[in-house]
Design a protein around this motif. Sequence first.
Motif, PDB file in Angstrom:
ATOM      1  N   TYR A   1       1.075  -0.846  -0.294  1.00 53.24           N
ATOM      2  CA  TYR A   1      -0.405   0.398  -0.232  1.00 53.24           C
ATOM      3  C   TYR A   1       0.895   1.411  -0.354  1.00 53.24           C
ATOM      4  O   TYR A   1       0.983   2.019  -1.130  1.00 53.24           O
TER       5      TYR A   1
ATOM      6  N   THR B   1       1.283   3.697  -2.992  1.00 49.26           N
ATOM      7  CA  THR B   1       0.474   5.151  -2.798  1.00 49.26           C
ATOM      8  C   THR B   1       2.145   6.282  -3.159  1.00 49.26           C
ATOM      9  O   THR B   1       1.628   7.005  -3.787  1.00 49.26           O
TER      10      THR B   1
ATOM     11  N   ARG C   1      -3.457  -0.225  -5.561  1.00 53.31           N
ATOM     12  CA  ARG C   1      -3.225   0.744  -4.834  1.00 53.31           C
ATOM     13  C   ARG C   1      -4.447  -0.100  -3.919  1.00 53.31           C
ATOM     14  O   ARG C   1      -4.300  -0.531  -2.805  1.00 53.31           O
ATOM     15  N   ASN C   2      -5.546  -0.320  -4.320  1.00 51.75           N
ATOM     16  CA  ASN C   2      -6.789  -0.010  -3.880  1.00 51.75           C
ATOM     17  C   ASN C   2      -6.462  -2.109  -3.083  1.00 51.75           C
ATOM     18  O   ASN C   2      -7.296  -3.000  -2.095  1.00 51.75           O
TER      19      ASN C   2
ATOM     20  N   GLU D   1      -4.953  -2.291  -0.543  1.00 50.58           N
ATOM     21  CA  GLU D   1      -5.681  -1.816   0.877  1.00 50.58           C
ATOM     22  C   GLU D   1      -6.930  -2.590   1.426  1.00 50.58           C
ATOM     23  O   GLU D   1      -6.914  -3.418   2.765  1.00 50.58           O
TER      24      GLU D   1
ATOM     25  N   ASP E   1      -6.399  -4.746   5.343  1.00 45.57           N
ATOM     26  CA  ASP E   1      -8.238  -4.541   5.560  1.00 45.57           C
ATOM     27  C   ASP E   1      -8.202  -5.919   6.538  1.00 45.57           C
ATOM     28  O   ASP E   1      -9.145  -6.232   7.192  1.00 45.57           O
TER      29      ASP E   1
END
Length: 175
Positions: free
Chosen positions: A90, A94, A127-128, A131, A135
Amino acid sequence: MAGNANSGRHAKPAIVHVLTGNKSKLPAHKLQDEMQASPLPVEVPAPPDWLDDDACAEWERVGPDLVLLGLVTRLDRQALAQYCEAVSDYRRWTLKIQRLNDELEGRGDVMTYRTGAKDLSIWRKLRNDAERRADAAGAKFGFSPLARRNLRAQLQAPQGELFPNEQKEIAQKYF
């Protein structure tokens, strides 16, 4: 057909019952016994050698807190590694997007095809994905406000005696 031994929700560990205020009303002495009779000691496992520097830094950052909460043993190495690797990815993606946005006037987030169609750039998709992975893996350890909500210790005053002293011995015979 009714279920079998694998049906239904998995049982929560005793530490989760204690941290959430024991809403299931399990006997306190059983919870204490289960927590003290843990087959594995609470400890941060050694990080795998394939983690990069950012992932190792995240490992060192969250490890002591997981020990304080009693949520990690040496068997949790893979789950913690997945979390740390996702956080590292991530961060990497970013920074890549920020660099591309600075160099290419905002084209790090959106990709334009020859036809004029626009789509999220591959960097934003990576990146998504990182993420989502962070999570999901972090939720196992209570690393999000929603996951932590159920692990929050509820500080309550002790209830006190349920029965007067003269009835206490009689109640102990039956309960």
